[in-house]
Design a protein around this motif. Structure first.
Motif, mmCIF file in Angstrom:
data_model
loop_
_atom_site.group_PDB
_atom_site.id
_atom_site.type_symbol
_atom_site.label_atom_id
_atom_site.label_comp_id
_atom_site.label_asym_id
_atom_site.label_seq_id
_atom_site.Cartn_x
_atom_site.Cartn_y
_atom_site.Cartn_z
ATOM 1 N N MET A 93 98.930 7.211 -26.564
ATOM 2 C CA MET A 93 99.038 5.924 -25.921
ATOM 3 C C MET A 93 97.649 5.303 -25.921
ATOM 4 S SD MET A 93 101.642 5.536 -22.939
ATOM 5 C CE MET A 93 100.968 5.208 -21.393
ATOM 6 N N THR A 114 106.536 -3.537 -31.564
ATOM 7 C CA THR A 114 107.721 -2.769 -31.208
ATOM 8 C C THR A 114 108.682 -2.652 -32.380
ATOM 9 O OG1 THR A 114 107.482 -3.798 -29.064
ATOM 10 C CG2 THR A 114 109.445 -2.490 -29.419
ATOM 11 N N ILE A 122 104.182 -1.347 -24.664
ATOM 12 C CA ILE A 122 104.736 -1.042 -23.345
ATOM 13 C C ILE A 122 104.416 -2.128 -22.336
ATOM 14 C CG2 ILE A 122 104.626 0.544 -21.429
ATOM 15 C CD1 ILE A 122 104.338 2.773 -23.305
ATOM 16 N N HIS A 132 102.405 2.590 -27.090
ATOM 17 C CA HIS A 132 102.729 4.000 -27.222
ATOM 18 C C HIS A 132 103.077 4.238 -28.678
ATOM 19 C CE1 HIS A 132 105.218 7.611 -27.203
ATOM 20 N NE2 HIS A 132 104.484 7.982 -26.165
ATOM 21 N N TYR F 34 109.803 8.410 -24.504
ATOM 22 C CA TYR F 34 109.076 7.435 -25.325
ATOM 23 C C TYR F 34 109.228 7.725 -26.804
ATOM 24 C CZ TYR F 34 107.049 5.849 -20.993
ATOM 25 O OH TYR F 34 106.901 5.351 -19.743
ATOM 26 N N THR F 35 109.158 8.985 -27.164
ATOM 27 C CA THR F 35 109.297 9.296 -28.589
ATOM 28 C C THR F 35 110.722 9.012 -29.059
ATOM 29 O OG1 THR F 35 109.584 11.545 -27.863
ATOM 30 C CG2 THR F 35 107.466 10.983 -28.771
ATOM 31 N N HIS F 38 111.172 5.578 -30.251
ATOM 32 C CA HIS F 38 110.792 5.275 -31.630
ATOM 33 C C HIS F 38 111.936 5.597 -32.576
ATOM 34 C CE1 HIS F 38 106.799 4.576 -30.308
ATOM 35 N NE2 HIS F 38 106.645 5.803 -29.854
ATOM 36 N N SER F 83 113.724 -2.921 -26.127
ATOM 37 C CA SER F 83 112.936 -1.682 -26.103
ATOM 38 C C SER F 83 111.694 -1.859 -25.252
ATOM 39 C CB SER F 83 112.472 -1.288 -27.504
ATOM 40 O OG SER F 83 113.492 -1.416 -28.415
ATOM 41 N N ALA F 87 110.672 0.156 -22.020
ATOM 42 C CA ALA F 87 109.452 0.947 -21.930
ATOM 43 C C ALA F 87 108.620 0.527 -20.734
ATOM 44 C CB ALA F 87 108.648 0.771 -23.210
ATOM 45 N N GLN F 91 107.587 2.815 -17.612
ATOM 46 C CA GLN F 91 106.221 3.036 -17.180
ATOM 47 C C GLN F 91 106.051 2.614 -15.724
ATOM 48 O OE1 GLN F 91 103.132 0.510 -18.311
ATOM 49 N NE2 GLN F 91 101.735 2.138 -18.888
ATOM 50 N N PRO F 97 104.531 9.586 -20.163
ATOM 51 C CA PRO F 97 104.874 10.115 -21.481
ATOM 52 C C PRO F 97 104.204 11.477 -21.697
ATOM 53 C CG PRO F 97 103.257 8.365 -21.681
ATOM 54 C CD PRO F 97 103.620 8.444 -20.242
#
Lengths: 158, 492, 119, 99, 321, 108
Positions: A93, A114, A122, A132, F34-35, F38, F83, F87, F91, F97
């Motif tokens: 991050m 994104t 984020i 991230h 978080y991963t 992706h 997304s 996220a 957070q 994360p």
């Protein structure tokens, strides 16, 4: 006024593309609908340079073309890592600076981040963006600042 | 315009509801609602007359012939029920303004009238229609508005009661929907008349049997037949007084109508009773419900609750008549539909008056009522007599027919059950009367309910006696309708 | 038996769904969950109706040139209405739940019963 | 080819569903639902072609729209309850440590 | 395949204690059943179920959860066993019912034989629009649809009467949290909301040709407004669409529908017989359908927005306290 | 010409299917929220794009093409937004994360 006109045009386009009926009845209903929506949008106070970004229209295509390329590359990268398994990723991050001056520009930048898999924006502040990334490399790529520059170039010359 | 009577019947209150919302002033809304429901009452009177004169009326909605379009089909049975519903709705509405002003917050009053009219229209729609799916739609209109009306009650338990009713009611409605779906699957039609004809061919399939089961259970939930009555006492107890008076008098009656319609018109008497042991199921349930609910109601401290349990018991009488599966039994049931609407409407209106003055309807509030509110008290006493079934009242007429029906079949134990039920009614009504007569009032001095409540109350009480003595209309209609449903008469 | 199972498979599924939904309604204590259960129950009935309307080899009942087998439109119409009824019921039920929470401080059936007996 | 695509989408839907069941955090579930939603959009589009009636893409568009709104709505309500969220996170973190 | 997923989801819902997850799963359930409807050719239904089952109803449930708490206590209902017995009973009855059912999809099932073929064969002749579902909905069974609008109207009134607070109280309340500071969402939705609105209106006016119609359009329109109020705050949204205006609109939609019926009645035909509206039956039907769909759309949109406002105002109040 | 279009569209669909499947797999395999995000991302961008592109090729000129374009555009706008919102919310909800320091990664 400019924004109203552009919204009007965009909405009409959406209607026509969806409708596919070009009889008098449908066109007049469509006109009514578009006027109604513009009016509601006015009341909602969403008619401005943010909702109808006329000034960007010309530059967007070339930017998108570049973005597509990035998209394909990063997709391949992430797909590879999925198949390789957990070991291949190194989530990280970072807070990155950004150089856009308008909210619109920042949003395009953040969404581009994104949109390219492997990185997610984020949090977005006035001069930084928190990112991230699936791999440390993703952050490095962003840090090189190419995307940032390109987005900034979009918003120049209003 | 006479040709449009069937649809006018429903559409008047139906379209008046949104107008009521626009009117905004509660008083205006009330007046408007009252005028409209009076008009609906007039329409239903005319309809009954027309059916008497010219037989079954069929009205094609949208101009599409059944079974492709929806049909309104008015015969003697639903003309009769329409009359019951609209007269009760009008009379209750007459007194509603006074009571509602006190019991419901100011900014909710217009909504009350709007919902009331919707409920009314929904009930009329269920009765008037000749289309099975249309029944479901209007059932939901009336149910949803009923839930909302109940929840307007001041006590927080009203909310809980409304929720329980909502869950049970929706399950019931969904069961009916499943049943209709099964029927549609087997016959390919939704029109009741058409269904009745086409069902014979597939009578022996298990799918029709399942449809039968779902519809009977679903309607039983709605009409609060004994083990499925759990929602009723709370709902009646905590709803605003006028709502209780209205739904107690009409909603369960309409559910009874739906049951009769499905059992006798669609499935047909020979299927319902000949092929399946429906009588053996309905009658014991009715008897248990009748006796147990009557017993429970004796010990209720809240008079409204007591009457609610008594309603469950009265449903027992009605179902008993249906369960006999004979013309005489059905006549008794139909009579009791009308008669019970009148007596319960009257009694709950009396309680509304008590609540209006005393602020509640617990047994304590009844103390010394004979002195403080004599007119209300006597209305209650007379209504109670009718509930017990004393001669000269309507209560007597329907019980008499029920006994006759039982004797005709040679089912003597049922005669005893009916008598015991009446005896129990003497006990629970007597307890209230005793308190009212002998108890010391908390605040002495006359404190009679306002005339706007007394007038509808006494209209209903008077009707209890009028129809108890002059039985030509009620018995005439009920006998003819029953005979017709059993497949004997001509519908006249 | 097997044949029966295969030719009716989605009716069987509908039955299972109905049972699950119905089970949630009657046997769960939480009022919100009951509403969810009610939704499942109703939706399964919708699926049933739509299954009835399906015609082998047919397509959606919007007329176009060159197609002559269409699925049955009538159940679709009925279910459109029923869905509306369903959402109406849900909205009302949830509104009631909110009020119950405010009035009682709980949305569990068992606690509500206890609290009612206290007063 | 269309059939293969349909199957692939269905499989991914199942995967998303599994993720929605497993959680562990509420965000995973929301993510799964979101993914599920976009896959449904694709599924509808592909099915339209598969059945030879591709003129029902409006439905797919509606799905996309509704999906977006629900996710935003979910987040809105979740932020409203974010104390609960923090609480839940702590709980989960502890259980993860234990395991 | 989809059915299998449906079952799994349903069971998961039954066993999940975290109500938030339950609602998520319910949303998935809605999407799944909607996809299934598409697979069974019920496109209009799928359209509606997507908007309702996956959109509006989860949102309302979430709002409720926001007020009532997220976790279910462990206790089972008192009627646990009884409930189970009932379920088994109902299931048994259903299974008995399936025994004699015509096979799934069979062309010669009675449901496909009697009434339905006429709709498919004759509707184009009689009503002149290609979407048979709309023909049946708006014309052959137009009265059902009127009832359906009334149901929605009733629900709206009911929710209002349950959740409304008097005007005085309302004025006392303070500011409302919004997501306005959320830059990305704000900008993206500024672009999207007008597009959604126009799409809703497109759906409204093309129900005769493709899937869609008044109800779906109303829901989408309402969804756009709901999105707006989520992002910009309830107060701002209320300034755009006034609540009392909405109430009147809800009533007017229903009245508009009803008045079509009244007009046809006055011109000598039966209630809701649109042929009375023009010389040529096709035109008459078409006019009638457009007008009633508009009525449906107005009422549905207004009621949905009202319901959502009522729910979220409660939340704001709770949050402020 | 037709065959070429068909082959290209088939290829697009296949590739899209493969990508979407990979994404789904990632959704299951990756270690934390978080991963996983992706992974979900790749199903939503290129994979969706490819599948829709394949369909567009099949559709030919017309209204269907326009609608597919609209869907694609819509997804491309909303999916990163959703997304991102997710996220941010995560957070905000203090979900940390699992970060891997490069050295740490190697030592495993």
């Amino acid at each position: 006024m400019r924004h109203t006109v552009s919204m009007f045009v965009v909405l009409s386009l959406i209607w026509l593309l969806n409708s596919g009926f070009f009889t008098g009845l449908h066109l007049s209903l469509g006109l009514l609908s578009v006027v109604l929506v513009v009016w509601v949008a006015y009341r909602m106070d969403v008619v401005d340079h943010e909702s109808a970004p006329v000034h960007l229209t010309l530059r967007l295509p070339s930017y998108y073309a570049w973005l597509m390329k990035e998209l394909v590359l990063s997709n391949i990268d992430v797909t590879k890592r999925i198949w390789l398994g957990k070991k291949s990723i190194s989530p990280s991050m970072a807070v990155l600076p950004l150089s856009q001056r308008t909210d619109m520009g920042r949003v395009i930048y953040a969404n581009s981040i994104t949109l390219t898999p492997g990185t997610v924006a984020i949090d977005l502040n006035s001069d930084t963006v928190v990112v991230h990334s699936l791999t440390a490399g993703g952050i490095e790529d962003l840090r090189s600042g190419e995307m940032d520059r390109r987005v900034s170039r979009l918003e120049k010359q209003k | 315009m006479l040709a449009h009577l069937p649809i006018l019947q429903v559409i008047l209150p139906f379209l008046a509801a949104p107008i009521c919302l626009i009117l905004r002033k509660p008083k205006l809304a009330w007046l408007f609602a009252l005028i409209v429901s009076a008009a609906a009452l007039a329409v239903s009177g005319l309809l009954l007359q027309q059916v008497y004169a010219g037989g079954v009326i069929s009205y094609e909605l949208g101009g599409w012939a059944p079974p492709w379009g929806i049909e309104y089909r008015i015969d003697l049975l639903n003309a009769y029920v329409l009359l019951v519903v609209s007269s009760l709705a009008t009379i209750v509405l007459l007194g509603a303004h006074t009571s509602v002003q006190k019991e419901i917050e100011a900014h909710k009053q217009t909504w009350f009238y709007s919902l009331y009219l919707l409920c009314f229209a929904g009930l009329l729609g269920i009765v008037a229609t000749g289309d099975a799916f249309n029944v479901f739609v209007f059932l939901e209109i009336s149910s949803l508005s009923t839930y909302a009306l109940i929840a307007l009650g001041r006590d927080r338990r009203a909310l809980w009661a409304a929720y329980q009713y909502l869950i049970m009611g929706t399950i019931g409605a969904t069961f009916i929907l499943i049943g209709i779906g099964f029927l549609y699957m087997m016959t390919g039609t939704l029109n009741m008349n058409d269904l009745a004809m086409r069902i014979d061919a597939v009578e022996s399939t298990t799918t029709v049997l399942a449809a039968f089961g779902f519809i009977v259970v679903g309607t039983s939930l709605k009409l609060a037949l004994f083990p499925l009555h759990l929602w009723l006492p709370n709902a009646y107890t905590y709803a605003p007084s006028m709502v209780t008076a209205f739904i107690a008098a009409t909603a369960t009656k309409v559910a009874v109508y739906v049951l009769i319609r499905f059992l006798f018109t669609i499935f047909g008497e020979s299927y319902s009773f000949g092929r399946h042991p429906l009588a053996e199921i309905l009658i014991p349930l009715a008897i248990i419900g009748l006796l147990s609910a009557s017993t429970v109601s004796i010990s209720q401290p809240l008079i409204k609750r007591m009457l609610a349990y008594s309603s469950v018991a009265q449903i027992g009488y009605i179902v008993l008549g249906i369960g006999m599966g004979s013309a005489l039994g059905l006549t008794a049931s139909l009579l009791h539909v009308f008669n019970h609407a009148m007596m319960k409407g009257g009694l709950f209106l009396a309680l509304a008056a008590v609540t209006y003055r005393m602020g509640g309807s617990e047994i304590g509030h009844m103390r010394g009522l004979a002195r403080t509110m004599p007119l209300t008290f006597w209305a209650f006493v007379l209504g109670g007599l009718s509930l017990i079934g004393v001669p000269l009242t309507v209560g007597f007429v329907s019980k008499w027919y029920l006994i006759l029906a039982a004797i005709e079949l040679g089912w003597w134990p049922i005669v005893i059950v009916v008598l015991v039920g009446s005896l129990l009614a003497v006990l629970y009504v007597g307890r209230v009367v005793e308190t009212g007569w002998f108890g010391e009032p908390e605040k002495p001095g006359r404190n009679e309910a306002p005339p706007s409540l007394l007038i509808p109350l006494w209209i209903l009480i008077a009707a209890n006696f009028y129809f108890g003595i002059d039985t030509r209309l009620t018995i005439g209609v009920a006998e003819n309708a029953a005979a017709w449903l059993m497949g004997g008469g001509s519908g006249l | 038996m097997i044949e029966q199972l295969l030719s009716h498979y989605n009716y069987w599924v509908v039955i299972i769904l109905m049972m699950v939904g119905f089970y949630i309604v009657v046997a769960q204590g939480n009022l919100v969950k009951k509403v969810v259960g009610l939704n499942i129950f109703q939706t399964s009935v919708f699926i049933f109706y739509i299954s009835v309307g399906k015609v082998e080899g047919g397509t959606a009942p919007i007329l176009v040139e060159g197609v002559d087998v269409y699925s049955n439109p009538l159940p679709h119409v009925l279910i459109l209405t029923a869905i509306v009824v369903g959402i109406a019921t849900t909205a009302l039920a949830l509104a009631l739940v909110i009020r119950i929470k405010e009035a009682y401080g709980s949305v569990e059936e068992s606690e509500l019963q206890i609290r009612d007996q206290q007063c | 080819m269309l059939i293969a695509t349909t199957l692939a989408i269905l499989v991914v839907m199942i995967m998303a569903l599994v993720r929605a069941f497993l959680g562990p955090t509420i965000y995973d579930r929301i993510l799964a639902v979101n993914t599920f939603g976009t896959k449904t959009v694709l599924l509808i589009a592909v099915i339209g072609f598969l059945f030879g009636r591709p003129d029902f893409l409006d439905i797919a568009l509606v799905y996309a729209l509704i999906n977006f709104i629900s996710v935003i709505g979910v987040l809105r309500y979740f932020e409203y309850n974010d104390e609960v969220a923090a609480h839940e996170y702590n709980e989960k973190a502890e259980t993860q440590k234990e395991s | 395949m989809l059915l299998f997923l449906l079952i799994v989801t349903a069971f998961a819902i039954a066993y999940t204690k975290d109500l938030f997850a339950v609602v998520m799963l319910a949303g998935i359930y809605g999407l799944l059943s909607a996809s299934f409807f598409v697979a069974l050719d019920a496109v209009d239904v799928a359209f509606t179920e997507a908007a309702v089952g996956a959109g509006i109803s989860p949102l309302l449930m979430l709002a409720t959860l926001g007020l009532t708490g997220r976790f279910q206590t462990q206790t089972k209902s008192r009627f646990y066993l009884l409930g189970f017995a009932l379920v088994v009973l109902v299931g048994a009855l259903l299974m008995i019912g399936t025994a004699d059912m015509p096979a799934f999809g069979s062309v010669d099932a009675p449901a496909q034989q009697h009434v339905a073929p006429r709709y498919i064969e004759k509707s184009y002749e009689e009503i002149a629009i290609p979407n048979v579902v709309t023909s049946v909905l708006a014309s052959y069974r137009g009265f059902d649809t009127l009832g359906e609008v009334a149901v929605i109207f009733t629900a709206g009134l009911g929710v209002l009467s349950l959740l409304s607070i008097s005007r005085k109280e309302e004025e006392k309340e303070g500011g409302v949290a919004s997501m306005y500071e959320h830059t990305i969402l704000r900008i993206v939705s500024k672009i999207l909301i007008p597009a959604m609105l126009i799409f809703a209106l497109y759906v409204q006016f093309h129900g005769e040709y493709g899937p869609g119609g008044g109800f779906q359009a109303g829901v989408i329109f309402a969804a756009a407004i709901i999105l707006y109020s989520i992002l910009f705050g309830l107060d701002v949204a209320k300034r755009v669409v006034n609540e009392s205006v909405l109430q009147i609109l809800a009533a007017l939609g229903l009245l508009l529908y009803g008045s079509v019926g009244v007009v046809t009645m006055l011109s000598g035909k039966n209630f809701l017989d649109y042929n009375a509206l023009a010389e040529d039956p096709g035109t008459g039907q078409h006019i009638g359908i457009i007008v009633i769909e508009l009525g449906v759309g107005i009422t549905v949109a207004a009621v949905m927005i009202l319901i959502f406002f009522a729910f979220s105002r409660r939340m704001d109040r709770e949050g402020g306290a | 010409m037709d065959t070429v279009v068909n082959i290209v569209s088939g290829a697009c669909l296949l590739l899209g299917s493969f990508l979407i499947f990979s994404g789904g797999l990632g959704l299951l395999r990756f270690p934390d929220f978080y991963t996983r995000m992706h992974a979900a991302g790749i199903t939503e961008t290129l994979a969706t794009g490819l599948i829709l592109l394949g369909l567009m090729l099949l559709a030919g000129w017309g209204i269907v093409l326009a609608k597919l374009m609209m869907i694609l555009l819509f997804i491309l706008i909303t999916s990163p937004t959703a997304s991102h919102a997710l996220a941010k919310s995560a957070q905000h909800g203090k979900l940390a994360p699992q970060l891997a320091e490069p050295e740490d990664q190697r030592s495993r």
